[in-house]
Design an enzyme around this catalytic site. Structure first.
Site, mmCIF file in Angstrom:
data_model
loop_
_atom_site.group_PDB
_atom_site.id
_atom_site.type_symbol
_atom_site.label_atom_id
_atom_site.label_comp_id
_atom_site.label_asym_id
_atom_site.label_seq_id
_atom_site.Cartn_x
_atom_site.Cartn_y
_atom_site.Cartn_z
ATOM 1 C CG HIS A 113 5.603 -3.390 0.014
ATOM 2 N ND1 HIS A 113 6.365 -1.997 -0.529
ATOM 3 C CD2 HIS A 113 4.377 -3.094 -0.530
ATOM 4 C CE1 HIS A 113 5.394 -1.391 -1.000
ATOM 5 N NE2 HIS A 113 4.218 -2.003 -1.165
ATOM 6 C CG ASN A 114 6.882 -4.928 7.000
ATOM 7 O OD1 ASN A 114 5.772 -4.996 7.483
ATOM 8 N ND2 ASN A 114 7.852 -4.288 7.096
ATOM 9 C CG PHE A 115 3.856 -11.031 8.873
ATOM 10 C CD1 PHE A 115 3.003 -11.702 8.015
ATOM 11 C CD2 PHE A 115 3.457 -11.071 10.243
ATOM 12 C CE1 PHE A 115 1.894 -12.422 8.639
ATOM 13 C CE2 PHE A 115 2.541 -11.824 10.701
ATOM 14 C CZ PHE A 115 1.889 -12.659 9.988
ATOM 15 C CE LYS A 116 6.065 -5.248 13.391
ATOM 16 N NZ LYS A 116 5.755 -6.841 14.002
ATOM 17 C CG HIS A 133 -1.974 -6.874 -0.715
ATOM 18 N ND1 HIS A 133 -1.721 -6.940 0.810
ATOM 19 C CD2 HIS A 133 -1.372 -5.832 -0.963
ATOM 20 C CE1 HIS A 133 -1.063 -6.198 1.133
ATOM 21 N NE2 HIS A 133 -0.982 -5.155 0.251
ATOM 22 C CG ASP A 134 2.067 -6.004 -1.283
ATOM 23 O OD1 ASP A 134 2.022 -5.707 -2.247
ATOM 24 O OD2 ASP A 134 1.655 -4.877 -0.302
ATOM 25 C CG ASP A 176 -2.547 -1.978 -0.746
ATOM 26 O OD1 ASP A 176 -1.682 -2.252 0.108
ATOM 27 O OD2 ASP A 176 -2.116 -2.027 -2.041
ATOM 28 C CD GLN A 236 2.043 10.433 3.290
ATOM 29 O OE1 GLN A 236 2.410 10.284 2.189
ATOM 30 N NE2 GLN A 236 1.196 9.725 3.828
HETATM 31 N N1 LIG Z 1 2.971 8.589 -0.577
HETATM 32 C C1 LIG Z 1 2.199 7.723 -0.097
HETATM 33 N N2 LIG Z 1 2.141 6.561 -0.900
HETATM 34 C C2 LIG Z 1 1.518 5.474 -0.097
HETATM 35 C C3 LIG Z 1 0.806 5.545 1.041
HETATM 36 N N3 LIG Z 1 0.274 4.215 1.410
HETATM 37 C C4 LIG Z 1 0.585 3.618 0.122
HETATM 38 N N4 LIG Z 1 1.212 4.213 -0.857
HETATM 39 C C5 LIG Z 1 1.375 3.886 -2.033
HETATM 40 O O1 LIG Z 1 0.603 2.915 -2.720
HETATM 41 C C6 LIG Z 1 1.178 1.890 -3.169
HETATM 42 C C7 LIG Z 1 0.300 0.718 -2.480
HETATM 43 O O2 LIG Z 1 0.511 -0.416 -3.040
HETATM 44 P P1 LIG Z 1 1.361 -1.751 -2.323
HETATM 45 O O3 LIG Z 1 0.414 -2.868 -2.696
HETATM 46 O O4 LIG Z 1 2.436 -1.637 -3.014
HETATM 47 O O5 LIG Z 1 1.246 -1.693 -1.032
HETATM 48 C C8 LIG Z 1 2.600 1.856 -2.240
HETATM 49 O O6 LIG Z 1 3.603 1.084 -2.841
HETATM 50 C C9 LIG Z 1 2.739 3.126 -2.283
HETATM 51 O O7 LIG Z 1 3.515 3.764 -3.220
HETATM 52 C C10 LIG Z 1 0.914 6.801 1.725
HETATM 53 O O8 LIG Z 1 0.694 6.849 3.021
HETATM 54 N N5 LIG Z 1 1.861 7.744 1.377
HETATM 55 ZN ZN LIG Z 2 0.228 -3.446 0.008
#
Ligand SMILES: Nc1nc2c(ncn2[C@@H]2O[C@H](COP(=O)(O)O)[C@@H](O)[C@H]2O)c(=O)[nH]1
Ligand SMILES: [Zn+2]
EC number: 3.1.4.35
Length: 343
Positions: free
Chosen positions: A94-97, A134-135, A244, A295
């Site tokens: 959950h970083n800038f990228k 958003h994060d 997201d 996945q």
């Molecule tokens: N198993 C996976 N979980 C995923 C994937 N992409 C996202 N996520 C989940 O959704 C939330 C999205 O919310 P965020 O606002 O926190 O980014 C994320 O935290 C994961 O729990 C994925 O490819 N596989």
């Molecule tokens: Zn996110």
């Protein structure tokens, strides 16, 4: 002040940044090739440094005509983006990228589905800005952890979407400062207050515990969907949600490293949960989770249903939907074959 010229030979992007803090100055040139590539869901974020990413974010606001339409001063946009950059933490996922990828997918969807001809530009500004914010200040531990560990955030927000409420609060802090308030010149029709409220609604919708609620609401309006109906603005929340979580709709070489980052953050959380004697979040447990098992469940029950509904509204998204189907199919085959081998 010392300027560093960043030159990416492959794509011809040129930007100048202050070497010390990655802050951008106004001199900015991005090739037409990069601008077009940026509009596609195949864009590879791993090819770009953070300073370049800041420029690419500016390009998105520029090429959607937000600068003249909403009278956003370029210095204010740069300051806003710099504050955003500062308020994402250096954590595995959950970083800038991640902020950039979500915003870029939103940007790509806006172009792919030709939303500029269907929605008000103010709604597009809300969606792009919500994606950026958003994060904000995510610390790498999800809501379940916040609640079980009785963190300050969980207490402050009474266990209700603690993280998403915090992301909104940090966004508010940034927008409250005149020098980074990109909404400061809005007309009275779209006051800053309305804008912030709409952004917060989008950010709050990214709480995965509300996934079914948000998806079901969208499904209920789909049969009578009308872009001019203000009650149908729930499309905005679906679009931010899909942006997201849609790494798996990207090319393999982009998606795979993202999955590694996500699992690193997940495993770190479950390790801490074990250490602190808290309930261990099952899909984060390194002793139970494998890449394919993680996945297949996620794509089948979370991502694909979103794409299926969105493709009903936008047939041009069938291509992305099929890509996600293929990923699921490959994952299921892998899981099944491995199970047979083990048996
Ligand atoms: N198993 C996976 N979980 C995923 C994937 N992409 C996202 N996520 C989940 O959704 C939330 C999205 O919310 P965020 O606002 O926190 O980014 C994320 O935290 C994961 O729990 C994925 O490819 N596989
Ligand atoms: Zn996110």
């Amino acid at each position: 002040m010392r300027f560093v010229k960043i030159h990416t030979k492959m794509f011809g992007i040129i930007c100048y940044s202050y070497s010390s803090c990655h802050r951008l100055c106004s001199s900015l040139e991005v090739s037409e090739e990069v601008r077009q590539y940026l509009k596609t869901p195949t864009f590879d974020n791993w090819q770009w440094e953070d300073a370049e990413i800041m420029v690419l974010l500016q390009v998105m606001y520029t090429d959607l005509d937000f600068i003249p339409t909403f009278n956003i001063e370029p210095e204010v946009l740069q300051q806003f983006l710099f504050e955003i950059y500062r308020r994402y933490n250096n954590i595995p996922f959950h970083n800038f990228k991640h902020c950039f990828c979500v915003t870029q997918m939103m940007y790509g969807l806006i172009w792919l589905t030709d939303l500029r001809s269907k929605m008000d530009s103010i709604d597009l500004l809300i969606m792009l800005t919500s994606a950026v914010c958003h994060d904000l200040d995510h610390m790498g531990y999800n809501n379940a952890y916040q609640i079980n560990a009785r963190t300050e955030l969980a207490l402050r927000y009474n266990d209700i979407s603690p993280l998403e409420n915090h992301h909104c609060a940090v966004a508010f802090e940034i927008l409250e400062r005149t020098e980074s308030n990109i909404f400061r010149n809005l007309s009275t029709d779209h006051t800053e207050f309305i804008m912030s409220t709409d952004c917060f609604r989008c950010i709050l919708a990214t709480d995965m515990s509300r996934h079914n609620e948000v998806l079901n609401k969208f499904k209920s309006i789909l049969p009578v969907f009308d872009f001019t109906n203000k009650d149908h603005r729930d499309l905005m929340t679906i679009l931010i949600k899909v942006s997201d979580i849609s790494n798996e709709a990207r090319p393999m070489e982009v998606a795979e490293p993202w999955l590694d980052c996500l699992l690193q953050e997940f495993f770190n959380q479950s390790d801490v949960e074990k250490l602190e004697g808290l309930p261990v979040t099952p899909f984060m447990d390194r002793d139970k989770v494998t890449k394919p098992s993680s996945q297949t469940g996620f794509i089948r029950f979370v991502l694909l249903p979103l794409f299926i509904e969105l493709a009903n509204l936008f047939p041009c998204l069938e291509v992305l939907k099929s890509k996600v189907w293929r990923k699921l199919f490959r994952g299921l085959v892998f899981v099944h074959t491995n199970k047979i081998r083990k048996d």
